[in-house]
Design an enzyme around this catalytic site. Structure first.
Site, short mmCIF file in Angstrom:
data_model
loop_
_atom_site.label_atom_id
_atom_site.label_comp_id
_atom_site.label_asym_id
_atom_site.label_seq_id
_atom_site.Cartn_x
_atom_site.Cartn_y
_atom_site.Cartn_z
N HIS A 294 0.90 -1.32 -0.07
CA HIS A 294 0.19 0.06 -0.17
C HIS A 294 0.81 1.34 -0.09
O HIS A 294 0.38 2.30 0.42
CB HIS A 294 -0.95 -0.06 1.28
CG HIS A 294 -1.55 -1.25 1.38
ND1 HIS A 294 -1.26 -2.14 2.27
CD2 HIS A 294 -2.62 -1.83 0.74
CE1 HIS A 294 -1.95 -3.31 2.16
NE2 HIS A 294 -3.02 -3.10 1.48
S1 FES Z 1 1.70 -0.66 3.20
FE1 FES Z 1 0.24 -1.84 3.86
S2 FES Z 1 1.14 -3.47 4.51
FE2 FES Z 1 2.89 -2.21 4.14
#
Ligand code: FES
Length: 189
Positions: free
Chosen positions: A154
């Site tokens: 993410h």
């Molecule tokens: S940014 Fe979501 S698990 Fe690493």
């Protein structure tokens, strides 16, 4: 280099690390993918401590070990990476707590508080958002905007001290309990 699969990696390399013996790092760099495939027993995964020989790790290189079922990053930082980490104001940090198991719980997240020796950064390689394994940034393969690690799940972006700088992760990458047992040897856990 990091995470690279070397053709000469063997099952022996894996066992050498998994048993916690002083690890020969030249072989260890390739170990992580093999550990995944071999699905070691829970007894191995639960190992409380491992000892690691750092002597073959080059400046700018990260090697991944396995500790208590998690990836463990050991990165030999370059003077430039250390200087960049030390130039950051605490005010610019998302998480201002060191998250270092070796010092006081509420210690500030200065670069000095993230390491025992500046050259060696030792981290639990688990993104503090939802637990993916972040990818190390190297000159050959830059990741993110802060020269440390980028979590591709993410987009959490960590600096060269493993501190979260951007993205959804709420905390810095954790520094596990460890100690130097020799000039180039550490015991984790
Ligand atoms: S940014 Fe979501 S698990 Fe690493």
């Amino acid at each position: 280099m990091a995470n690279a699969i070397k053709p000469d990696a063997t099952r022996r390399d894996f066992l050498f690390v998994a048993t916690g013996a002083a690890a020969a790092v030249g072989g260890v760099a390739a170990v992580w993918p093999f550990i995944d495939q071999m699905n070691p027993s829970s007894a191995v995964l639960a190992m409380a401590s491992i000892e690691v020989d750092l002597s073959a790790i080059q400046a700018g290189q990260q090697v991944i070990f396995k500790w208590r079922g998690h990836p463990l990053f050991v990165r030999r930082r370059t003077p430039k990476e250390i200087a960049e980490a030390r130039a950051v104001s605490l005010n610019d940090l998302v998480d201002r707590v060191a998250r270092n198991a070796n010092i006081a719980e509420n210690a500030p997240a200065s670069d000095e508080n993230r390491v025992i020796k500046p050259e060696w950064l030792v981290l639990v390689g688990v993104c503090t958002h939802l637990g993916c394994t972040p990818t190390v940034s190297t000159p050959q393969s830059p990741q993110g905007s802060y020269g440390g690690w980028l979590c591709h799940c993410h987009g959490s972006d960590y600096d060269t001290a493993g501190r979260i700088r951007k993205g959804p992760a709420p905390q810095n990458l954790a520094v596990p309990p460890y100690a130097f047992t020799g000039p180039t040897k550490i015991k984790i856990g």
